[in-house]
Design an enzyme around this catalytic site. Sequence first.
Site, mmCIF file in Angstrom:
data_model
loop_
_atom_site.group_PDB
_atom_site.id
_atom_site.type_symbol
_atom_site.label_atom_id
_atom_site.label_comp_id
_atom_site.label_asym_id
_atom_site.label_seq_id
_atom_site.Cartn_x
_atom_site.Cartn_y
_atom_site.Cartn_z
ATOM 1 N N CYS A 187 0.811 -1.227 0.000
ATOM 2 C CA CYS A 187 0.000 0.000 0.000
ATOM 3 C C CYS A 187 0.837 1.265 0.000
ATOM 4 O O CYS A 187 0.309 2.358 -0.121
ATOM 5 C CB CYS A 187 -0.925 0.009 1.217
ATOM 6 S SG CYS A 187 -0.010 0.054 2.758
ATOM 7 N N ASP A 229 2.462 2.496 2.496
ATOM 8 C CA ASP A 229 2.497 3.166 3.794
ATOM 9 C C ASP A 229 3.813 2.890 4.526
ATOM 10 O O ASP A 229 4.499 1.930 4.226
ATOM 11 C CB ASP A 229 1.315 2.718 4.663
ATOM 12 C CG ASP A 229 0.006 3.248 4.091
ATOM 13 O OD1 ASP A 229 0.040 4.319 3.476
ATOM 14 O OD2 ASP A 229 -1.018 2.585 4.262
ATOM 15 N N CYS A 269 -2.634 3.141 7.657
ATOM 16 C CA CYS A 269 -4.073 3.160 7.916
ATOM 17 C C CYS A 269 -4.358 2.937 9.404
ATOM 18 O O CYS A 269 -3.449 2.785 10.211
ATOM 19 C CB CYS A 269 -4.718 2.051 7.109
ATOM 20 S SG CYS A 269 -4.165 0.442 7.673
ATOM 21 N N CYS A 288 -0.738 -4.722 7.417
ATOM 22 C CA CYS A 288 -0.562 -3.476 8.174
ATOM 23 C C CYS A 288 0.080 -3.746 9.524
ATOM 24 O O CYS A 288 0.904 -2.965 10.004
ATOM 25 C CB CYS A 288 -1.894 -2.788 8.403
ATOM 26 S SG CYS A 288 -2.953 -2.784 6.963
HETATM 27 FE FE1 FES Z 1 -1.243 0.388 4.367
HETATM 28 FE FE2 FES Z 1 -2.717 -0.566 6.291
HETATM 29 S S1 FES Z 1 -3.310 -0.245 4.265
HETATM 30 S S2 FES Z 1 -0.679 0.051 6.394
#
Ligand code: FES
Length: 212
Positions: A37, A39, A64, A108
């Site tokens: 993602c 992140d 998230c 995540c």
């Molecule tokens: Fe990227 Fe949860 S969707 S850390």
Amino acid sequence: MSKFPYSDLVLEHFKHPRNVGEIEDPDGKAMEGSPACGDMVSVHIKVDEATKTISDIKFQSYGCASNIATGSIITELAKGKTLEEAKKITWKQASEALGGLPPIKAHCSVLAVEGLRSAIRDYEERHGLVAEKVPTTREVVEKRLKKVMNPLSGLDLVRTKLVSEIEVKDGKVKVVIDLPPGHQFANAIREEVVEKIEPLWDVEEVEVVFTE
Ligand code: FES
């Protein structure tokens, strides 16, 4: 019952995350990113030298709700534990401590756990505590460069094909980056590359060259 697909505990940690921030002059630190993602999560630790316990820990998440909640619970689980104990914390434990996460969100929580493990690893490398002394190769260097982000795209240097050459010889590592030396992020990238490669046990010098 909350109307979200999250337990009340997840939401509580998401809204009021514990131990958020950075530690000034940390003993170990890491930044992990998820290819799934994009992140990121950063983990900083302070370690009590004598007992090898985590005396302080802070995290920052650019992910998230699940990621923020897991980062928060992980700091609570790890604080006061020895490095060996903290290394064994799994994403499953983190998820259980949060009353369960939706399966689609497993990555995540893995990300936060990886952040903790990498911060411990960073501490161990900086203190000569790494047991298995694998010689540094091109592949080892490349793996680390995958953790250096190009701030422009938010993607790592390897994925964005900015690393044009890696040379490892006699304790010296040379990394050639395909950006002009005057690039606005050249210095930031150089610092991060050095920071990631220098702790390797057999590396004495890191040279980062930007192409003209
Ligand atoms: Fe990227 Fe949860 S969707 S850390």
